[in-house]
Design an enzyme around this catalytic site. Sequence first.
Site, mmCIF file in Angstrom:
data_model
loop_
_atom_site.group_PDB
_atom_site.id
_atom_site.type_symbol
_atom_site.label_atom_id
_atom_site.label_comp_id
_atom_site.label_asym_id
_atom_site.label_seq_id
_atom_site.Cartn_x
_atom_site.Cartn_y
_atom_site.Cartn_z
ATOM 1 C CG ASP A 1 -1.944 -1.141 1.189
ATOM 2 O OD1 ASP A 1 -1.912 -1.936 0.230
ATOM 3 O OD2 ASP A 1 -2.749 -1.255 2.134
ATOM 4 C CE LYS B 1 -3.485 -4.470 1.272
ATOM 5 N NZ LYS B 1 -4.230 -3.617 2.190
ATOM 6 C CE LYS C 1 -8.121 -1.021 7.180
ATOM 7 N NZ LYS C 1 -8.049 0.207 6.355
ATOM 8 C CB VAL D 1 2.496 2.449 4.881
ATOM 9 C CG1 VAL D 1 3.902 3.032 4.850
ATOM 10 C CG2 VAL D 1 1.767 2.746 3.584
ATOM 11 C CB CYS E 1 -2.219 -2.802 5.273
ATOM 12 S SG CYS E 1 -3.866 -2.076 5.173
ATOM 13 C CD GLN F 1 4.237 -15.416 22.730
ATOM 14 O OE1 GLN F 1 3.769 -16.487 23.138
ATOM 15 N NE2 GLN F 1 3.491 -14.442 22.255
HETATM 16 C C1 C5J Z 1 -2.989 0.513 5.565
HETATM 17 C C2 C5J Z 1 -4.672 1.743 6.745
HETATM 18 N N1 C5J Z 1 -2.481 0.354 4.341
HETATM 19 N N2 C5J Z 1 -3.818 2.112 7.707
HETATM 20 N N3 C5J Z 1 -4.227 1.065 5.661
HETATM 21 O O1 C5J Z 1 -2.359 0.200 6.549
HETATM 22 O O2 C5J Z 1 -5.837 2.026 6.826
#
Ligand code: C5J
Length: 223
Positions: free
Chosen positions: A24, A129, A132, A157, A162, A202
């Site tokens: 993203d 997509k 997330k 990001v 995501c 873990q």
């Molecule tokens: C992503 C969001 N890409 N933070 N989307 O993390 O809404």
Amino acid sequence: MIEVAAEPFAYTFPPGKTALVVIDMQRDFVEPGGFGETLGNDVSLLTAIVPTVRALLDLFRAQGWPIVHTRESHSPDLADCPPAKRDRGAPKLRIGDEGPMGRILVRGEPGNDIIPELAPMPGEIVLDKPGKGAFYATALGDILRLKGITHLVFAGVTTEVCVQTTMREANDRGYDCLLVEDATESYFPEFKQAAIAMIRAQGGIVGWTTDFERLAAAVRRNA
Ligand code: C5J
């Protein structure tokens, strides 16, 4: 196998069966004036990782290894956007509303594009997509299976939304996952650090983490 210094311990990956997944890196999240900024976030934190994500793309491109770019996006009629997701943004801009870069998170709108610095090259996979996680309601699982991919390297990001959701989906599907810490970012630095800690806690319950230099050094050693 290539061995990378990582946490919680060394990550090993088979070069022919490893893909980079860049999550993203879209104008709506990264650029000033996009969806992320309209929600009150400081996007300069995200723009700072662009050179490192670019270096990671170049590293994989130089080896001819597979690359997947994802975009969080919805169809123009929003048939794939549940009201529970859309209404969450109210009273600010919501998904589908007209924003400074076109309709927010709608496929084909300028803001939904990947930023030009990280534009996909021919032959790289671009995956839209609606969720997330990148496995939900997409062909990603089939695409990776057909390519024989067993290991995934993650960037993009935001770390705790995501990126982490996709890593968890991938981990449950049996992929060995590595997150490149300086190629991922959050609007909330403390959430990024918490996500990294959760991933590698873990004994690597979700996967491994490293930084770009350690990964690049391992690839160079193997060349
Ligand atoms: C992503 C969001 N890409 N933070 N989307 O993390 O809404």
